[in-house]
Design an enzyme around this catalytic site. Structure first.
Site, PDB file in Angstrom:
ATOM      1  N   LYS A  86       0.840  -1.291   0.110  1.00 54.17           N
ATOM      2  CA  LYS A  86      -0.025   0.016   0.041  1.00 54.17           C
ATOM      3  C   LYS A  86       0.846   1.287  -0.033  1.00 54.17           C
ATOM      4  CE  LYS A  86      -4.229  -1.552   2.044  1.00 54.17           C
ATOM      5  NZ  LYS A  86      -4.906  -1.999   3.319  1.00 54.17           N
ATOM      6  N   ARG A  87       2.156   1.108   0.562  1.00 51.50           N
ATOM      7  CA  ARG A  87       2.706   2.219   0.662  1.00 51.50           C
ATOM      8  C   ARG A  87       3.092   2.808  -0.438  1.00 51.50           C
ATOM      9  NH1 ARG A  87       8.374   1.333   0.304  1.00 51.50           N
ATOM     10  NH2 ARG A  87       8.180  -1.039   0.571  1.00 51.50           N
TER      11      ARG A  87
END
Ligand code: GLU
Length: 467
Positions: free
Chosen positions: A243-244
């Site tokens: 997700k980062r």
């Protein structure tokens, strides 16, 4: 020839990850390439983490990507009697056994092994020959373990990674059932066997499970499928995609206004290649797809290229289809589409400058928002020679019978010639008074979409505001 059967078997524990979607695309393509079958199985035996919502997300993602499956969805939790039946047979003929070791006991065993510098593994203490006369502890619910072969090795020719060999000494007696619920490795084998899956295509994170599963197939006397493990997808920095890095779930791309065929194309191309084929349809992929073309190296996602590709698909997309897709997005922004300018025409005008449906909605919004003219901006736009130019333009369009872009452009050109001015003095007041927007695509087409009556009304209200 044996029927080619592939399956995607996601666990409904969250979103549908891009990696799962790509695996599904390859499974689909193999099945379609060979005229076989593509199946969907929901691996929901992890009762703590599986949810109905996550199952729905899988179904929605499959549908959105147009990944049509021929059988399923099959839910593992509907198949408990079958797993129990297989376990009973395995217990009866000694291929599996009950293990009464408590979690504390196993933890102590692992500790001792670690302390002795050994790899932690189950020591077979409840194998029947090792527990003769040993009392069965009270109150302990046994787990069922598979009796893995002690010697020899497991070898398979992975369709992506080539030959892989693991010594049985490396594998211990796997738990196959706990509290009547099968574990992943067991359920997957029984299912793939029952569903006659010919090609198990899945993420490389399952390579470690494959030798255990092959031993299970052998114990069951089942035919062993072809295995193809797919390298993971990494982020732009080469680290495992998370997700980062950005969006990792299929439906996030839907929300961001990507077109499903672009996502399909981008994911399919990510880690697979065929000559210089970059942009292709599902049908084209199915025609040429072969596991041989899958790269062994981890793929790196390139979000810019992804969006660029989407923009290419936007340009080519059918205007009426785009209109249907973008309408709710404009309405979400407060635009009133019904009764406003023709949205199909608006899409035709704006799609080539819209990388996503969200950008298209942003650009299209001024057609559907109530007009708010800013007196300051209006006055500035009418300064100098602009007002006279605009008034001549108004006189020029009044008699037009066909209020089309070429006719409108003709009027603009006339005014420019008569007043010896450039485009700016006429386009600026039109942009500010009619559209109240900073950026307006082609002014003649934009005005055509508003219609003559509306254009005249907006100009009149702007002029009144300036006075
Ligand atoms: N449920 C497993 C997963 O989501 C499936 C693995 C497999 O395809 O065997 O990773």
């Amino acid at each position: 020839m044996k029927e080619i059967r592939t399956r995607i078997a996601p666990s409904p524990t969250g979103m549908m990850h891009l990696g799962t979607a790509r695996t599904a695309i390859y499974c689909w393509a193999v099945a379609r390439h060979f005229g076989g079958k593509f199946l969907l199985r929901i691996e929901d035996t992890d009762q703590k983490r599986s949810t109905k919502e996550a199952t729905q997300v899988i179904l929605d993602s499959m549908k959105w990507l147009n990944l049509d499956y021929d059988e399923g969805p099959v839910y593992q939790m509907d198949r408990l009697p079958r797993y129990r039946e297989v376990v009973e047979q395995m217990l009866a003929d000694g291929r599996a056994y009950k293990c009464y070791a408590t979690p504390e006991e196993l933890e102590a065993l692992r500790e001792a092994q670690r302390a002795a510098g050994l790899k932690p593994r189950y020591d077979g203490r409840w194998r029947p020959e090792n527990c003769v006369g040993k009392p069965i502890p009270e109150g302990v619910e046994p787990v069922i373990r598979f009796r893995n072969p002690d010697d020899g090795e497991v070898t398979w020719d992975d369709a992506v990674y080539g030959r892989i060999t693991i010594a049985n000494k490396e594998l211990d007696d796997l738990i196959i059932m706990r509290n009547g619920i099968p574990t992943y490795n067991f359920a997957v084998v029984v299912d793939d066997w029952d569903m006659k899956v010919s090609h198990v295509i899945r993420g490389a994170d399952h390579i470690n499970n494959t030798p255990r599963q092959i031993n299970l197939y052998r114990a069951l006397g089942a035919e062993i499928p072809v295995f193809a493990h797919l390298p993971l997808i990494n982020g732009p920095d080469g680290q495992k995609l998370s997700k980062r890095h950005g969006s990792v779930s299929v439906m996030e791309y839907e929300a961001q206004g990507f077109l499903p065929e672009a996502v399909f194309n981008y994911l399919a191309r990510l880690g697979w290649g065929h000559g210089n084929m970059e942009k292709f349809t599902r049908e084209e992929l199915a025609e040429v797809f072969e596991l041989r073309g899958v790269s062994k190296a981890a793929a790196r996602i390139d979000f810019k290229k992804f969006e660029w590709l989407n923009g290419q698909y936007m340009k080519e997309a059918d205007d009426a289809r785009l209109a249907g897709l973008v309408k709710p997005r404009i309405e979400k922004r407060g635009g009133v589409v019904d009764g406003g300018p023709d949205l199909v025409g608006v899409c035709a005008l704006l799609k080539s400058r819209s990388a996503t449906l969200e950008v298209l909605a942003d650009l299209a919004l001024f057609f559907y928002k109530p007009l708010v003219q800013d007196p300051e901006a209006v006055r500035a736009a009418l300064a100098g020679e602009n007002r006279k130019a605009l008034e001549a333009f108004v006189e020029g369009i009044k008699p037009l019978e066909n209020f089309t872009a070429p006719e409108i452009y003709g009027v603009i050109k006339n005014v420019m010639q008569q007043q010896s001015i450039k485009m700016g003095p006429i386009a600026t007041p039109l942009r500010v008074l009619v559209c109240a927007a900073d950026r307006v695509p082609q002014i003649d087409k934009t005005l055509e979409l508003f219609g003559k009556e509306e254009v005249l009304k907006r100009i009149a209200s702007g002029l009144a505001l300036a006075d």
